[in-house]
Design a protein around this motif. Structure first.
Motif, PDB file in Angstrom:
ATOM      1  N   THR A 477       1.056  -1.182  -0.215  1.00  0.00           N
ATOM      2  CA  THR A 477      -0.290   0.011   0.501  1.00  0.00           C
ATOM      3  C   THR A 477       0.581   1.645  -0.557  1.00  0.00           C
ATOM      4  O   THR A 477       1.943   1.557   0.166  1.00  0.00           O
ATOM      5  CB  THR A 477      -1.089   0.076   1.234  1.00  0.00           C
ATOM      6  OG1 THR A 477      -0.610   0.443   2.253  1.00  0.00           O
ATOM      7  CG2 THR A 477      -1.758  -1.304   1.450  1.00  0.00           C
ATOM      8  N   ASP A 478       0.279   2.084  -0.033  1.00  0.00           N
ATOM      9  CA  ASP A 478       0.459   3.572   0.118  1.00  0.00           C
ATOM     10  C   ASP A 478       0.781   3.665   1.609  1.00  0.00           C
ATOM     11  O   ASP A 478       0.534   3.172   2.319  1.00  0.00           O
ATOM     12  CB  ASP A 478       0.083   4.794  -0.986  1.00  0.00           C
ATOM     13  CG  ASP A 478      -1.221   4.896  -0.215  1.00  0.00           C
ATOM     14  OD1 ASP A 478      -2.140   4.318   0.611  1.00  0.00           O
ATOM     15  OD2 ASP A 478      -2.165   5.146  -1.496  1.00  0.00           O
ATOM     16  N   HIS A 484      -1.353   0.438  -3.986  1.00  0.00           N
ATOM     17  CA  HIS A 484      -0.052   0.910  -4.479  1.00  0.00           C
ATOM     18  C   HIS A 484       0.002   0.811  -5.636  1.00  0.00           C
ATOM     19  O   HIS A 484      -0.626  -0.574  -6.089  1.00  0.00           O
ATOM     20  CB  HIS A 484       1.327   1.046  -3.341  1.00  0.00           C
ATOM     21  CG  HIS A 484       2.601   1.755  -3.972  1.00  0.00           C
ATOM     22  ND1 HIS A 484       2.627   1.682  -5.324  1.00  0.00           N
ATOM     23  CD2 HIS A 484       3.028   3.138  -3.265  1.00  0.00           C
ATOM     24  CE1 HIS A 484       3.386   2.804  -5.613  1.00  0.00           C
ATOM     25  NE2 HIS A 484       3.693   2.921  -4.395  1.00  0.00           N
ATOM     26  N   GLY A 487       2.052  -1.529  -6.573  1.00  0.00           N
ATOM     27  CA  GLY A 487       2.360  -3.157  -5.259  1.00  0.00           C
ATOM     28  C   GLY A 487       1.442  -4.183  -6.091  1.00  0.00           C
ATOM     29  O   GLY A 487       0.283  -4.433  -6.445  1.00  0.00           O
ATOM     30  N   ARG A 516       2.763  -1.120   3.851  1.00  0.00           N
ATOM     31  CA  ARG A 516       2.955  -0.189   3.517  1.00  0.00           C
ATOM     32  C   ARG A 516       4.564  -0.967   2.373  1.00  0.00           C
ATOM     33  O   ARG A 516       5.618  -0.826   2.214  1.00  0.00           O
ATOM     34  CB  ARG A 516       4.464   1.021   4.402  1.00  0.00           C
ATOM     35  CG  ARG A 516       3.403   1.959   4.745  1.00  0.00           C
ATOM     36  CD  ARG A 516       3.870   2.982   5.689  1.00  0.00           C
ATOM     37  NE  ARG A 516       1.998   3.882   6.192  1.00  0.00           N
ATOM     38  CZ  ARG A 516       2.394   4.900   7.673  1.00  0.00           C
ATOM     39  NH1 ARG A 516       3.482   4.833   7.619  1.00  0.00           N
ATOM     40  NH2 ARG A 516       0.905   5.686   7.538  1.00  0.00           N
TER      41      ARG A 516
END
Length: 589
Positions: A477-478, A484, A487, A516
């Motif tokens: 993810t961001d 993401h 991602g 993340r």
């Protein structure tokens, strides 16, 4: 002097553990007839030998106890509350020595006894009078202290710059301006364990550039404290592994002893420093230091106090994990920790007590939710509680650069010169952490060559965890934990280490972990432990059913291989990526 060892004194299989009832359970080792008591409560198990501290009598069930927590000695009717391990008859007398309870991956348990249980009593020394200025203790930041012991200087757990746990923890207090200069000229360093708020590679990199041969001492844990040293390229040349429970003599006056943690012996340690017969006990982050058996009436005791050093429950979502549930859980957990620390100080009766190793902050703006949710105990509150329960114990609340003169305080606890605060002009709290410097390094891994290929299967094969009925969905993810654009989103079935496109039809446990992307890819690329993700608050977790999978988390947090994945071999074995920019005409020419 032989080293301290952990010896298994009783083993129960999963069926025997399942048969344990709430409250008091009496058990006997069939091999040697040794008897034990296991107490089952809401927080798990505790255990001790079935032997009274008075004259060695055998305990039996106390028929007058309606709560099922107390046992009675058959010799003189002494009574022990097994839930607290405190004798209630006679009141305010003794504590029972606990055994370490180790839960096994198959659901069984072991009772473990440390032998000897009190190794510091070996070769005792009579305390000599300390002169003014002979023994001083300086606080730098978080868990970093400097001890002046005669002509020697000894520094604990130097974390002086950079983040810990990838990008999740940052220093709350500004270290003294000369902290690095003092670190580089100290005589010896103790590093308690491998967590990055104690073993800080950004700090050690500076140290190695200026003085690579400084003597550093660590305990003989099964997971080496410096397992990552070679890969880090930090050039330290004088790391010494010390066996547990053995005095390490530095000179004729100074010695120290490293002890293991009863709950996490594979990684956590604590230390006793002895100078001219005066003892300083530093329990660091140990959950049950030395299995709960510690020296009494030491001159100075230091321990953690704050709590909040875990992703649970702040990073969990779905089901019961509302903000109100989290707040209530955290409030109760912090209160329990505060009471436990105050009770421990009351039982050990040190001359001086100092709470530390809890001064971190979730400073990055993207972690504001964690900072607001993850409330911590304050040192002031703990010291106030200790002063109420144990008014004879002198407490010390820390400020960066503050110094304690042990000799002056021991002679007169009220001596105004015994504790010196930093100058009024000294900066106490950090307000600049150089976020971009460290986040750019993490995020540079996102575009690594290995992630252009099917590297995930290679990584989990290297990790070596399988034969466990758990399916995990990993979503990169961001910073806001939304998928993401670059991602991965994949499933891992750890029963057979396969990578299905949908969850299997069989009954199974399920975790969804949003990581993340920069931290996750750094962990994969470097072969780092998942503490960076979990303790560093760098993920969000949902689970069905809502149970803790100890075997999974223990493997990825402590048992991954000590050598990173062989990505060079991986890249040699995978086919090259076809350059999509090459035109058809170019291919035909």
């Amino acid at each position: 002097m032989t080293s301290q060892v952990a010896k298994v004194v009783l083993s129960l299989n999963v069926e025997a553990v399942g048969s344990l009832k709430e409250g008091v359970n009496f058990k006997k080792n069939p091999e040697n007839e040794r008897c034990f008591i296991i107490y089952k409560g809401n927080d798990g198990f505790s255990a001790c030998k079935n032997q009274c501290r008075h004259q060695g009598g055998l305990f039996i069930k106390d028929i007058e106890d309606l709560d099922g927590r107390t046992v009675k000695c058959t010799k003189h009717n002494w009574k022990l509350n097994v839930s607290t391990m405190k004798y209630v008859n006679p009141p305010d007398s003794f504590w029972q020595d606990e055994l370490v309870v180790e839960m096994l991956d198959d659901g069984g348990l072991q009772l473990v006894e440390l032998c000897p249980v009190d190794p510091w009593l070996t070769d005792p020394r009579e305390p000599q009078e300390l002169q003014k200025g002979e023994v001083k203790v300086w606080y730098f930041t978080h868990a970093c202290m400097e001890l002046q012991l005669g002509k020697r200087h000894f520094i604990f757990d130097p974390w002086l710059k950079g983040p810990a746990f990838a990008r999740g923890w940052w220093l709350l207090h500004e270290p003294p301006a000369d902290a690095f200069d003092r670190l580089c000229v100290t005589d010896l360093i103790y590093i308690s364990h491998m967590h990055s708020d104690h073993l800080s590679y950004p700090t050690l990199k500076v140290l190695a550039e200026r003085r690579p041969d400084i003597p550093i001492y660590v305990g003989d844990t099964s997971r080496p404290v410096f397992w990552y040293l070679k890969q880090s390229q930090v050039k330290l040349t004088n790391v010494n592994i010390v066996p547990f429970g053995v005095w390490k003599n530095i000179d004729s006056y100074l010695r120290f002893m490293i002890l293991m943690d009863g709950v996490h012996p594979e990684m956590d340690t604590c230390i006793i420093v002895d100078y001219k017969g005066h003892m300083i006990l530093h329990t660091v982050d140990c959950t049950r230091p030395n299995g709960g058996k510690l020296p009494e009436k030491v001159d100075l005791m230091m321990s953690d106090f704050a709590g909040g050093a875990s992703g649970f429950p702040m990073t969990f979502y779905g089901g019961k994990y509302s903000d109100s549930w989290k707040a209530e859980f955290i409030k109760n957990e912090r209160k329990q920790l505060l009471n436990y620390k105050a009770s421990l100080v009351k039982s050990l009766q040190p001359r001086i007590y100092c709470p530390f190793a809890g001064y971190f902050v979730e400073a990055h703006p993207s972690d504001r939710y964690i900072k607001d949710t993850n409330t911590k105990n304050s040192a002031e509150d703990l010291n106030a509680l200790i002063s109420k329960l144990s008014p004879e114990v002198k407490t010390w609340t820390l400020k960066p650069g503050a110094v304690l003169d042990l000799g002056l305080i021991l002679r007169d606890p009220n001596n105004s010169g015994g504790i010196t605060d930093p100058p009024a002009s000294a900066k106490i709290y950090k307000d600049n952490w150089e976020f971009d410097l460290y986040l750019d390094e993490l995020n540079s891994t996102v575009s690594s060559e290995i992630f252009k290929h099917q590297s995930i299967q290679f990584y989990y094969t290297w990790a070596g965890f399988q034969n466990y009925n758990l399916v995990v969905r990993v979503i990169e993810t961001d910073d806001n934990f939304q998928p993401h654009v670059m991602g991965y989103d994949y499933l891992v079935d750890f029963l057979d280490l396969s990578f299905p496109i949908k969850r299997p039809d069989r009954e199974h446990s399920y975790l969804e972990i949003r990581n993340r992307i920069g931290v996750m890819r750094s962990v994969v690329l470097l072969g780092s432990l998942w503490d960076d993700l979990y303790i560093g608050f760098q993920n969000r977790i949902s689970r069905d059913p809502d149970i803790y999978h100890h075997k999974f988390w223990n493997h990825f947090q402590t048992e991954l291989p000590v050598h990173k994945p062989d990505w060079e071999r991986f890249l040699q074995e995978v086919p090259p990526i076809q350059d999509s920019s090459v035109s058809q005409d170019d291919e035909e020419s």
